[in-house]
Scaffold this motif. Structure first.
Motif, PDB file in Angstrom:
ATOM      1  N   PHE A 175      43.695  36.999  44.234  1.00 16.28           N
ATOM      2  CA  PHE A 175      42.428  36.258  44.261  1.00 16.28           C
ATOM      3  C   PHE A 175      41.336  36.992  43.487  1.00 16.28           C
ATOM      4  O   PHE A 175      40.581  36.397  42.743  1.00 16.28           O
ATOM      5  CB  PHE A 175      41.985  36.012  45.713  1.00 16.28           C
ATOM      6  N   VAL A 176      41.260  38.300  43.701  1.00 16.65           N
ATOM      7  CA  VAL A 176      40.173  39.027  43.039  1.00 16.65           C
ATOM      8  C   VAL A 176      40.407  39.073  41.531  1.00 16.65           C
ATOM      9  O   VAL A 176      39.468  38.969  40.736  1.00 16.65           O
ATOM     10  CB  VAL A 176      39.976  40.436  43.669  1.00 16.65           C
ATOM     11  N   LYS A 177      41.671  39.184  41.117  1.00 19.57           N
ATOM     12  CA  LYS A 177      41.953  39.223  39.672  1.00 19.57           C
ATOM     13  C   LYS A 177      41.615  37.885  39.012  1.00 19.57           C
ATOM     14  O   LYS A 177      41.009  37.842  37.949  1.00 19.57           O
ATOM     15  CB  LYS A 177      43.419  39.557  39.436  1.00 19.57           C
ATOM     16  N   ARG A 178      42.035  36.796  39.662  1.00 13.03           N
ATOM     17  CA  ARG A 178      41.738  35.477  39.090  1.00 13.03           C
ATOM     18  C   ARG A 178      40.228  35.236  39.086  1.00 13.03           C
ATOM     19  O   ARG A 178      39.688  34.630  38.161  1.00 13.03           O
ATOM     20  CB  ARG A 178      42.478  34.381  39.881  1.00 13.03           C
ATOM     21  N   ALA A 179      39.541  35.731  40.123  1.00 11.20           N
ATOM     22  CA  ALA A 179      38.085  35.563  40.191  1.00 11.20           C
ATOM     23  C   ALA A 179      37.416  36.245  39.000  1.00 11.20           C
ATOM     24  O   ALA A 179      36.508  35.689  38.376  1.00 11.20           O
ATOM     25  CB  ALA A 179      37.537  36.109  41.505  1.00 11.20           C
ATOM     26  N   HIS A 180      37.873  37.457  38.671  1.00 13.24           N
ATOM     27  CA  HIS A 180      37.295  38.149  37.505  1.00 13.24           C
ATOM     28  C   HIS A 180      37.564  37.371  36.226  1.00 13.24           C
ATOM     29  O   HIS A 180      36.702  37.280  35.349  1.00 13.24           O
ATOM     30  CB  HIS A 180      37.883  39.564  37.381  1.00 13.24           C
ATOM     31  N   LEU A 181      38.751  36.814  36.111  1.00 11.39           N
ATOM     32  CA  LEU A 181      39.090  36.072  34.896  1.00 11.39           C
ATOM     33  C   LEU A 181      38.192  34.845  34.734  1.00 11.39           C
ATOM     34  O   LEU A 181      37.608  34.625  33.674  1.00 11.39           O
ATOM     35  CB  LEU A 181      40.565  35.663  34.932  1.00 11.39           C
ATOM     36  N   ILE A 182      38.064  34.052  35.794  1.00 15.97           N
ATOM     37  CA  ILE A 182      37.253  32.834  35.647  1.00 15.97           C
ATOM     38  C   ILE A 182      35.780  33.171  35.480  1.00 15.97           C
ATOM     39  O   ILE A 182      35.037  32.433  34.832  1.00 15.97           O
ATOM     40  CB  ILE A 182      37.461  31.819  36.804  1.00 15.97           C
ATOM     41  N   ASP A 183      35.362  34.307  36.016  1.00 19.34           N
ATOM     42  CA  ASP A 183      33.966  34.723  35.825  1.00 19.34           C
ATOM     43  C   ASP A 183      33.623  34.772  34.341  1.00 19.34           C
ATOM     44  O   ASP A 183      32.523  34.393  33.930  1.00 19.34           O
ATOM     45  CB  ASP A 183      33.762  36.099  36.474  1.00 19.34           C
ATOM     46  N   PHE A 184      34.568  35.214  33.513  1.00 14.78           N
ATOM     47  CA  PHE A 184      34.261  35.418  32.096  1.00 14.78           C
ATOM     48  C   PHE A 184      34.418  34.167  31.235  1.00 14.78           C
ATOM     49  O   PHE A 184      34.058  34.182  30.058  1.00 14.78           O
ATOM     50  CB  PHE A 184      35.112  36.562  31.529  1.00 14.78           C
ATOM     51  N   ILE A 185      34.981  33.102  31.790  1.00 10.16           N
ATOM     52  CA  ILE A 185      35.203  31.921  30.947  1.00 10.16           C
ATOM     53  C   ILE A 185      33.866  31.260  30.612  1.00 10.16           C
ATOM     54  O   ILE A 185      33.165  30.759  31.487  1.00 10.16           O
ATOM     55  CB  ILE A 185      36.160  30.931  31.639  1.00 10.16           C
ATOM     56  N   GLY A 186      33.512  31.319  29.342  1.00 12.82           N
ATOM     57  CA  GLY A 186      32.238  30.734  28.904  1.00 12.82           C
ATOM     58  C   GLY A 186      31.027  31.583  29.245  1.00 12.82           C
ATOM     59  O   GLY A 186      29.899  31.098  29.161  1.00 12.82           O
ATOM     60  N   GLY A 187      31.255  32.831  29.633  1.00 15.40           N
ATOM     61  CA  GLY A 187      30.129  33.720  29.948  1.00 15.40           C
ATOM     62  C   GLY A 187      30.118  34.078  31.423  1.00 15.40           C
ATOM     63  O   GLY A 187      30.258  33.203  32.273  1.00 15.40           O
ATOM     64  N   ASP A 188      29.936  35.375  31.689  1.00 17.01           N
ATOM     65  CA  ASP A 188      30.021  35.830  33.085  1.00 17.01           C
ATOM     66  C   ASP A 188      28.726  35.548  33.842  1.00 17.01           C
ATOM     67  O   ASP A 188      27.796  34.942  33.319  1.00 17.01           O
ATOM     68  CB  ASP A 188      30.400  37.316  33.146  1.00 17.01           C
ATOM     69  N   GLN A 189      28.678  36.013  35.083  1.00 16.89           N
ATOM     70  CA  GLN A 189      27.528  35.718  35.952  1.00 16.89           C
ATOM     71  C   GLN A 189      26.211  36.124  35.294  1.00 16.89           C
ATOM     72  O   GLN A 189      25.202  35.444  35.434  1.00 16.89           O
ATOM     73  CB  GLN A 189      27.683  36.453  37.296  1.00 16.89           C
ATOM     74  N   ARG A 190      26.210  37.255  34.577  1.00 19.29           N
ATOM     75  CA  ARG A 190      24.979  37.722  33.941  1.00 19.29           C
ATOM     76  C   ARG A 190      24.474  36.684  32.936  1.00 19.29           C
ATOM     77  O   ARG A 190      23.295  36.351  32.897  1.00 19.29           O
ATOM     78  CB  ARG A 190      25.240  39.064  33.249  1.00 19.29           C
ATOM     79  N   VAL A 191      25.408  36.154  32.161  1.00 18.60           N
ATOM     80  CA  VAL A 191      25.059  35.139  31.162  1.00 18.60           C
ATOM     81  C   VAL A 191      24.587  33.850  31.847  1.00 18.60           C
ATOM     82  O   VAL A 191      23.578  33.246  31.458  1.00 18.60           O
ATOM     83  CB  VAL A 191      26.278  34.849  30.257  1.00 18.60           C
ATOM     84  N   GLN A 192      25.327  33.440  32.886  1.00 16.90           N
ATOM     85  CA  GLN A 192      24.982  32.191  33.577  1.00 16.90           C
ATOM     86  C   GLN A 192      23.609  32.295  34.237  1.00 16.90           C
ATOM     87  O   GLN A 192      22.824  31.344  34.229  1.00 16.90           O
ATOM     88  CB  GLN A 192      26.030  31.845  34.643  1.00 16.90           C
ATOM     89  N   LYS A 193      23.321  33.459  34.818  1.00 18.58           N
ATOM     90  CA  LYS A 193      22.032  33.616  35.506  1.00 18.58           C
ATOM     91  C   LYS A 193      20.885  33.633  34.502  1.00 18.58           C
ATOM     92  O   LYS A 193      19.801  33.105  34.781  1.00 18.58           O
ATOM     93  CB  LYS A 193      22.035  34.897  36.345  1.00 18.58           C
ATOM     94  N   ALA A 194      21.110  34.232  33.329  1.00 19.38           N
ATOM     95  CA  ALA A 194      20.066  34.225  32.301  1.00 19.38           C
ATOM     96  C   ALA A 194      19.762  32.786  31.876  1.00 19.38           C
ATOM     97  O   ALA A 194      18.609  32.404  31.691  1.00 19.38           O
ATOM     98  CB  ALA A 194      20.500  35.055  31.095  1.00 19.38           C
ATOM     99  N   GLN A 195      20.815  31.969  31.763  1.00 18.78           N
ATOM    100  CA  GLN A 195      20.620  30.554  31.445  1.00 18.78           C
ATOM    101  C   GLN A 195      19.851  29.846  32.552  1.00 18.78           C
ATOM    102  O   GLN A 195      18.963  29.043  32.305  1.00 18.78           O
ATOM    103  CB  GLN A 195      21.993  29.872  31.334  1.00 18.78           C
ATOM    104  N   PHE A 196      20.256  30.165  33.773  1.00 21.74           N
ATOM    105  CA  PHE A 196      19.740  29.410  34.924  1.00 21.74           C
ATOM    106  C   PHE A 196      18.265  29.704  35.182  1.00 21.74           C
ATOM    107  O   PHE A 196      17.508  28.812  35.547  1.00 21.74           O
ATOM    108  CB  PHE A 196      20.581  29.743  36.157  1.00 21.74           C
ATOM    109  N   ILE A 197      17.867  30.952  34.970  1.00 25.96           N
ATOM    110  CA  ILE A 197      16.467  31.285  35.247  1.00 25.96           C
ATOM    111  C   ILE A 197      15.570  30.689  34.158  1.00 25.96           C
ATOM    112  O   ILE A 197      14.378  30.467  34.377  1.00 25.96           O
ATOM    113  CB  ILE A 197      16.257  32.818  35.379  1.00 25.96           C
TER     114      ILE A 197
END
Lengths: 384, 342
Positions: free
Chosen positions: B314-336
């Motif tokens: 689960f943790v490995k797949r979670a890391h993989l999907i985090d990076f698809i199209g940009g990780d949390q850092r990228v998504q949060k920059a978009q969102f704010i």
């Protein structure tokens, strides 16, 4: 799944918006004392007269008998209109009244419910004791049955606004020999009864407002007709109230916090600049909070959807535990955005006292730890 | 207003869950005795195509079943629970894009006769009017005919051969086949930008739904184990140290599930709020997947560190999907940076 509203819902929303725009008080709410009492009760009276006090209350008790969806629409419009946080009304409207509706006698219902709804009276809660907080079931405040009266001796603590309240929902031990959850009764206590004394307790937002009290009972005589539900069945009566508090009663607060986060986003953009914010630690945390408070609204909708089928149960603790900690993190980030001046406590301060107040969110109405026990045991089925 | 599945929607969930229980049990991901891990899920696509799952949310005039983003999202929660190869994301999103501009491609994807890999940026991407350049990771693209690229700005469908300079890499999530590759002014078969329509929002929403299912499955595995594993003479789930970890996992999964449902209804209406709500869903759901994946291992103790239970997957797949199209850092920059939706 849908987020559609009927034409009738939309009409209700438009009416609510119009009434709130015209009637939400523009003066500042006094932070404590008789002025606060007058403000909160006056606002409740105004809502009652406008027909908005009990949107989802049954018609027979003076409400409009509408669905929880209507209640949700009302809360959304209330939050948008900047309606006041009339905390003094919370125990009466969201605790005592639902409990009396569910378990009270006809006399109790016909006397108390209209008075609560119309803003004539304020209620306070008498649950926690100096030695019984999380272990509420072990409470010791004693009530002996003498004739047709209870004679109460003991003490309650952390009672918000006891000094401003007319009535109290009081849990007492009526059978000390019974197992601890079986000897408790839920009683309506008149705060003017002889033998009741109050000691103010300053809270951590001091210097400032008188909020908390310890309440002492010395031979306080209460008619047995004030017991709600059966004598010694008070634990079950109290649990119906707590389920309510953990479920639907928090809806307004949940919705209100979306606006708090947007005020923080605006403040952060002004201070840091929009583009700098995107890669700043504050921007990252604020984005997380914005996403989470957006999800809280979705959780509120799901709770309302479930409540249309069955009363809120233990799963309501999921939203409650999440939201109480989220509120703390939201209020905390205000200090980082404000920066060094956040160590000042101005008179008209919109951020620092609310931040300090959030320390109570993970303690009151069942600590975060108790909520997690409930989730673990009653939602996930883990052993006790 | 109702944020619970309808009876029909629940039937779709039950159908997909039943299919995956029979065809994709989590045990399929246990390594064989050589530690060799292949990808067993390529065989799923034709079967899923037969059930209509691959074109579930594609409009009927595009050759799909014509169901809404709500149903699509519910199926993705099930995909996440079963850790279905995330190549499925390429198929679904690729079919949506192709249905408008290249119906024969859409038909081949929805029919399960051709696979669609995923591409995600390794760095900056240059992009103008459907032409893309940059360096990428390709996921599950080995036998794929097409590749679906997701960046934080756009979503685009390519032919696999458009990507050059390929070199295989072992993935941290070793069930997923990974390689590096590049595009030089590669022209997409079909694409849309984050600011137009709901294609990009759909990608974030389905990633969020998958992450939600993953978070729920990690929670279920931890709870099951905490009920039966005994230490000090009782089940470890009776200790608050473990019980509260499980409660936190349950909270994270519930938060994700609620926002994912909410966002799916918004997206099904083609609302302008889709981008905001899908981003919010992605942020809370990927957060839940990462947290629950990690906590699940800790609840299991030493066995959680081994490949003999599912916790690590689960943790490995979670890391993989985090990076698809940009990780949390990228998504949060978009969102704010996004406008408020109240």
């Amino acid at each position: 799944m849908n987020l559609d509203y009927t034409a009738e819902d939309e009409l209700f929303r438009a009416e609510a918006r119009e009434w709130l725009d015209a009637n939400v008080p523009r003066e500042v709410r006094p932070p404590d004392g008789p002025g606060m009492r007058d403000f909160d009760l006056g606002w409740q009276r105004k809502q009652f007269e406008g027909g908005w006090a009990g949107v989802s209350w049954p018609v027979e008790y003076g409400g409009r008998g509408l669905s929880l969806t209507h209640q949700l629409i009302w809360y959304e419009e209330y939050a948008k209109a900047g309606g006041p946080n009339a905390e003094l009304l919370f125990v009466g409207c969201n605790h005592a009244a639902p409990t009396i509706m569910a378990r009270g006698s006809d006399e109790q219902k016909s006397y108390h419910l209209p008075r609560i709804l119309s803003g004539e009276v304020a209620w306070c809660q008498g649950f926690s004791e100096p030695n019984n907080g999380s272990d509420l079931g072990g409470l010791k405040c004693r009530a002996e049955i003498v004739g047709d009266e209870l004679v109460v001796n003991g003490s309650k603590i952390w009672t918000s606004s006891a000094h401003l309240a007319d009535w109290q929902e009081l849990l007492v031990r009526t059978d000390p020999a019974a197992p601890k959850h079986k000897g408790i009764s839920w009683v309506i206590c008149d705060m003017q009864t002889p033998g009741i004394e109050l000691r103010p307790i300053l809270i951590m937002t001091a210097p400032g407002h008188h909020h908390f009290n310890q309440v002492f009972y010395t031979d306080v005589r209460i008619s047995l007709s004030n017991v709600v539900g059966e004598v010694n069945d008070g634990w079950k009566v109290a649990m119906s109230t707590l389920g309510f508090e953990r479920g639907t009663a928090g809806m307004l607060e949940n919705i209100r916090y979306g606006a708090v986060v947007e005020r923080l986003v605006d403040m952060a953009r002004q201070r840091l600049g929009t583009s700098a914010l995107e890669n700043d630690d504050i921007g990252q945390r604020l984005a997380q909070l914005r996403a989470e408070v957006t999800a809280v609204r979705a959780m509120t909708y799901r709770i309302a959807s479930r409540a249309a089928i069955a009363p809120p149960g233990s799963e309501a603790s999921l939203a409650r535990a999440f939201f109480s900690q989220l509120q703390q993190r939201i209020r905390r980030i205000a200090l980082d955005i404000i920066g060094p001046d956040s160590i000042e406590l101005p008179d008209d301060d919109p951020w620092i006292r609310p931040y300090l107040r959030t320390y109570s969110n993970t303690i009151a109405a069942g600590t975060s730890e108790i909520q997690r026990n409930i989730i673990g045991e009653r939602v996930l089925g883990l052993p006790r | 207003m109702n944020l619970l599945p309808t009876e029909e929607q629940q039937q779709i969930v039950d159908m997909v869950r039943g299919f995956l229980a029979g065809n994709a049990p989590l045990e399929r991901l246990r390594p064989d005795k050589f530690g060799q891990i292949g990808n067993p899920d390529a065989a799923l696509w034709p079967k899923m195509a037969e059930l209509g799952i691959l074109g579930l949310g594609v409009p009927e005039d595009g050759g799909g079943l014509g169901l809404s983003a709500v149903e699509e999202t519910l199926t993705y929660i099930e995909f996440g629970r079963a850790l279905v190869s995330i190549g499925v994301l390429g198929a679904t999103l690729g079919a949506h894009l192709a249905a408008r501009d290249a119906p024969d491609v859409a038909a081949a994807i929805m029919g399960g006769s051709t696979a669609v890999g995923l591409a995600t940026p390794r760095g900056a991407v240059e992009h103008s009017d459907g032409r893309f350049s940059g360096e990428f990771h390709l996921i599950e693209a080995d036998e794929a005919e097409f590749v679906l690229l997701l960046t934080s700005e756009a979503i685009a469908l390519f032919r696999n051969e458009d990507f050059t300079d390929r070199s295989a890499r072992l993935s941290m999530d070793s069930h997923m086949r990974l390689m590096r590759a590049r595009l030089d002014d590669g022209k997409a078969l079909g694409w849309s930008s984050v600011t137009e329509g709901v294609d990009h929002a759909r990608a974030n929403l389905l990633i969020a739904a998958y992450a939600t299912g993953l978070a729920e499955a990690a929670l279920a595995g931890a709870v099951d184990y905490a009920k039966v594993r005994e230490q000090f003479g009782k089940p470890i789930g009776s200790f608050q140290a473990i019980k509260h970890k499980c409660a936190d996992m349950a909270i994270a999964a519930e938060v994700a599930s609620c926002q994912v449902s909410f966002a799916s209804v918004i997206l099904a209406k083609d609302s302008e709020e889709s981008r905001f709500h899908a981003l919010a869903a992605r942020i809370v759901a990927v957060d839940a997947a990462l947290k629950n994946g990690a906590t699940g291992i800790q609840v299991h103790g030493a066995i959680g560190f081994t490949a003999e239970v599912e916790a690590h997957l689960f943790v490995k797949r979670a890391h993989l999907i985090d990076f698809i199209g940009g990780d949390q850092r990228v998504q949060k920059a978009q969102f704010i940076g996004a406008d408020a939706v109240m």
